[in-house]
Design a protein around this motif. Structure first.
Motif, PDB file in Angstrom:
ATOM      1  N   GLY A 306      27.310  85.460 -41.518  1.00 27.57           N
ATOM      2  CA  GLY A 306      28.453  86.389 -41.352  1.00 27.57           C
ATOM      3  C   GLY A 306      29.015  87.256 -42.582  1.00 27.57           C
ATOM      4  O   GLY A 306      29.445  88.456 -42.441  1.00 27.57           O
ATOM      5  N   ILE A 307      29.072  86.302 -43.835  1.00 22.03           N
ATOM      6  CA  ILE A 307      29.835  87.106 -44.881  1.00 22.03           C
ATOM      7  C   ILE A 307      28.746  87.990 -45.543  1.00 22.03           C
ATOM      8  O   ILE A 307      29.420  89.097 -45.997  1.00 22.03           O
ATOM      9  N   PRO A 308      27.584  87.724 -45.781  1.00 21.41           N
ATOM     10  CA  PRO A 308      26.729  88.716 -46.395  1.00 21.41           C
ATOM     11  C   PRO A 308      26.818  90.175 -45.724  1.00 21.41           C
ATOM     12  O   PRO A 308      26.826  91.055 -46.268  1.00 21.41           O
ATOM     13  N   GLU A 309      26.836  90.275 -44.226  1.00 16.76           N
ATOM     14  CA  GLU A 309      27.144  91.395 -43.548  1.00 16.76           C
ATOM     15  C   GLU A 309      28.315  92.157 -44.132  1.00 16.76           C
ATOM     16  O   GLU A 309      28.187  93.309 -44.243  1.00 16.76           O
ATOM     17  N   LEU A 310      29.305  91.458 -44.167  1.00 16.21           N
ATOM     18  CA  LEU A 310      30.651  92.223 -44.689  1.00 16.21           C
ATOM     19  C   LEU A 310      30.378  92.726 -46.075  1.00 16.21           C
ATOM     20  O   LEU A 310      30.893  93.646 -46.170  1.00 16.21           O
ATOM     21  N   ILE A 311      29.683  91.768 -46.899  1.00 15.05           N
ATOM     22  CA  ILE A 311      29.628  92.402 -48.265  1.00 15.05           C
ATOM     23  C   ILE A 311      28.547  93.544 -48.130  1.00 15.05           C
ATOM     24  O   ILE A 311      28.874  94.811 -48.832  1.00 15.05           O
ATOM     25  N   ASP A 312      27.689  93.746 -47.395  1.00 16.63           N
ATOM     26  CA  ASP A 312      26.640  95.023 -47.142  1.00 16.63           C
ATOM     27  C   ASP A 312      27.833  96.077 -46.803  1.00 16.63           C
ATOM     28  O   ASP A 312      27.613  97.277 -47.355  1.00 16.63           O
ATOM     29  N   ASP A 313      28.740  95.776 -45.706  1.00 21.48           N
ATOM     30  CA  ASP A 313      29.553  96.863 -45.257  1.00 21.48           C
ATOM     31  C   ASP A 313      30.414  97.484 -46.386  1.00 21.48           C
ATOM     32  O   ASP A 313      30.465  98.834 -46.573  1.00 21.48           O
ATOM     33  N   MET A 314      30.882  96.607 -47.306  1.00 18.18           N
ATOM     34  CA  MET A 314      32.049  96.927 -48.284  1.00 18.18           C
ATOM     35  C   MET A 314      31.022  97.758 -49.284  1.00 18.18           C
ATOM     36  O   MET A 314      31.247  98.950 -49.726  1.00 18.18           O
ATOM     37  N   VAL A 315      29.819  97.417 -49.780  1.00 21.95           N
ATOM     38  CA  VAL A 315      29.024  98.108 -50.676  1.00 21.95           C
ATOM     39  C   VAL A 315      28.860  99.732 -50.168  1.00 21.95           C
ATOM     40  O   VAL A 315      28.910 100.473 -50.717  1.00 21.95           O
ATOM     41  N   ALA A 316      28.151  99.552 -48.951  1.00 24.22           N
ATOM     42  CA  ALA A 316      27.696 100.701 -48.307  1.00 24.22           C
ATOM     43  C   ALA A 316      28.819 101.898 -48.127  1.00 24.22           C
ATOM     44  O   ALA A 316      29.010 102.956 -48.379  1.00 24.22           O
ATOM     45  N   GLY A 317      30.069 101.294 -47.634  1.00 17.49           N
ATOM     46  CA  GLY A 317      31.283 101.999 -47.582  1.00 17.49           C
ATOM     47  C   GLY A 317      32.060 102.484 -48.776  1.00 17.49           C
ATOM     48  O   GLY A 317      32.332 103.790 -48.972  1.00 17.49           O
ATOM     49  N   TYR A 318      31.802 101.768 -49.814  1.00  4.69           N
ATOM     50  CA  TYR A 318      32.484 102.255 -51.307  1.00  4.69           C
ATOM     51  C   TYR A 318      31.475 103.310 -51.704  1.00  4.69           C
ATOM     52  O   TYR A 318      31.813 104.519 -52.276  1.00  4.69           O
ATOM     53  N   LYS A 319      30.131 103.167 -51.784  1.00  3.48           N
ATOM     54  CA  LYS A 319      29.278 104.343 -52.241  1.00  3.48           C
ATOM     55  C   LYS A 319      29.303 105.502 -51.447  1.00  3.48           C
ATOM     56  O   LYS A 319      29.142 106.585 -51.973  1.00  3.48           O
ATOM     57  N   ARG A 320      29.654 105.168 -50.254  1.00  3.31           N
ATOM     58  CA  ARG A 320      29.882 106.493 -48.993  1.00  3.31           C
ATOM     59  C   ARG A 320      31.003 107.460 -49.509  1.00  3.31           C
ATOM     60  O   ARG A 320      31.193 108.379 -49.623  1.00  3.31           O
TER      61      ARG A 320
END
Length: 435
Positions: A306-320
């Motif tokens: 479940g942690i990798p999914e949170l990382i993906d969300d953070m990365v995508a959100g910051y880039k956006r």
């Protein structure tokens, strides 16, 4: 032990899922008001405070979109500390007395964090420190309502020296004992704390500390410090600063011909490689920084489900949000450390202790028991209890040493989680290489 670890990872996965897919927001449930203090203006904004603020906001937006915490919406009230201690304190007092927030969160600068922690604790206001690292926030203060999940300055100063000591013989061609090192730092709680730890650890390894000097982060001229460093002829420089002072030092070091085999920074401005590269280009290649691990650099196989999914969300959100590709390390501090609070501490306070007043949050925080690998930055979470010299500090936190190679960060220490060995010393063609 393996069975127990797997069970704990499964529980952590379930914990992550409560943030991703919690109950729908209830119209009749009282919102939880959180006062968030960051530096959106002034020198600290560019040193990491603004990326941390973005990370925190992304996490809160995710929580609310997924149903809040136990059905309660998170009402975030954002405040700009303006990179000034008095403003940070005044904003905290305003958030508590006028905005009626239930807790305070954020705080980038240790110069703000040290006095603010004591004021909030005395007023029995719960404070969750996401970013500041000075050990002086907690050391021998016996605080009751202040907690910090991230690493502290004693650890920063130790890990950088240990890395150099470990590779001294193999890469620098000499034993750690007798290696000449210089320690320079801004003279606030952050710089003094890291420098003190640098010196103690250097002496433990038998290194020769040829200079240990502080300076005002707002100083307009560091040429005298550069001159002293040239005379000291240190092999390695350990530097703790923010953003404008690091830029000033690097510029005057180049102008005055200061050279070194390695320069190790300690977070803040040293971790904002995009800003340094914009000013110095390739001259900042192969510099080091110490910080909690950027989540996007972690080995995902060592993280709880479940942690990798949170990382993906953070990365995508910051880039956006920022329209950039590079994710500053402080983004993870904001996102991850907020996630620990909202996914672990706050739900327990509500379900086990009946709400989210300071006493309920304190008890819930002391119950936190997350194993290593259970957070986005790899460390576990267990807070030192009342009576401990560092009561309120996460005992399982740790920083890493990062080296920038052609602008890309790579974890080089501790060796157990390193992606590569450090490049030491600087190659002869490097602008700052010792001649």
């Amino acid at each position: 032990m393996r069975i127990n670890a797997n069970v704990r990872r499964t529980l952590l996965a379930a914990l992550a899922a409560t943030v991703i897919a919690g109950p729908a927001l209830s119209q009749d449930k009282k919102p939880i008001r959180v006062g968030l203090i960051h530096d959106y203006t002034g020198p600290f904004a560019g040193g990491g405070s603004e990326p941390a603020a973005v990370g925190t906001k992304l996490l809160i937006d995710r929580i609310n979109a997924a149903g809040g915490v136990e059905g309660h919406k998170i009402e975030a009230i954002y405040a700009d500390a303006q990179s000034k201690t008095d403003v940070a304190i005044n904003e905290a007092e305003r958030l508590v007395s006028q905005e009626k927030v239930d807790l305070i969160m954020g705080i980038y600068s240790s110069a703000h964090c040290v006095p603010l922690a004591q004021k909030m604790d005395a007023a029995k206001v719960f404070m969750w420190a996401n970013i500041c690292i000075s050990s002086a926030v907690f050391k021998d203060k016996n605080l009751t309502y202040v907690f910090r999940p991230t690493a502290h300055s004693d650890q920063f100063g130790q890990v950088s020296v240990d890395m150099i000591a470990h590779y001294a013989k193999a890469k620098l061609g000499q034993d750690a004992k007798g290696l000449k090192v210089a320690i320079i730092h801004e003279d606030g709680p952050y710089g003094v704390g890291v420098a003190g730890s640098n010196e103690a650890q250097a002496k433990k390894h038998g290194m020769e500390v040829v200079l240990n000097e502080g300076y005002a982060a707002t100083s307009p001229d560091l040429s005298s410090l550069v001159t002293k460093l040239k005379r000291a002829r240190a092999d390695v420089i350990f530097h703790t600063g923010y953003n404008p002072d690091i830029t000033l030092f690097m510029r005057q070091a180049r102008e005055l011909g200061l050279r070194w085999k390695a320069l190790v920074g300690h977070g803040a401005g040293h971790s904002q490689i995009d800003k340094l590269k914009a000013t110095f280009g390739d001259d900042v290649d192969l510099l080091f920084t110490v910080d909690p691990a950027p989540a996007q650099m972690m080995d995902r196989s060592k993280l709880a489900a479940g942690i990798p999914e949170l990382i993906d969300d953070m990365v995508a959100g910051y880039k956006r949000e920022k329209k950039v590709d590079a994710i500053p390390p402080h983004t993870s501090m904001g996102y991850n450390n907020s996630w620990i609070f909202f996914s672990d501490v706050l739900p327990r306070a509500i379900k086990t202790y009946g709400g989210w007043d300071a006493e309920a949050l304190r008890k819930a925080a002391l119950d936190t028991d997350i194993p290593e690998g259970g957070t986005m930055q790899g460390y576990g979470v267990k807070f030192n209890p009342p009576g401990d010299p560092m009561a309120g500090q996460n005992a399982r936190s740790f920083p890493v040493v990062i080296q920038f190679v052609k602008g890309e960060p790579s974890i080089v220490w501790p060796a157990t989680i390193a992606a590569a060995e450090p490049v030491l010393p600087l190659p002869a063609a490097h602008a700052y290489a010792a001649r």
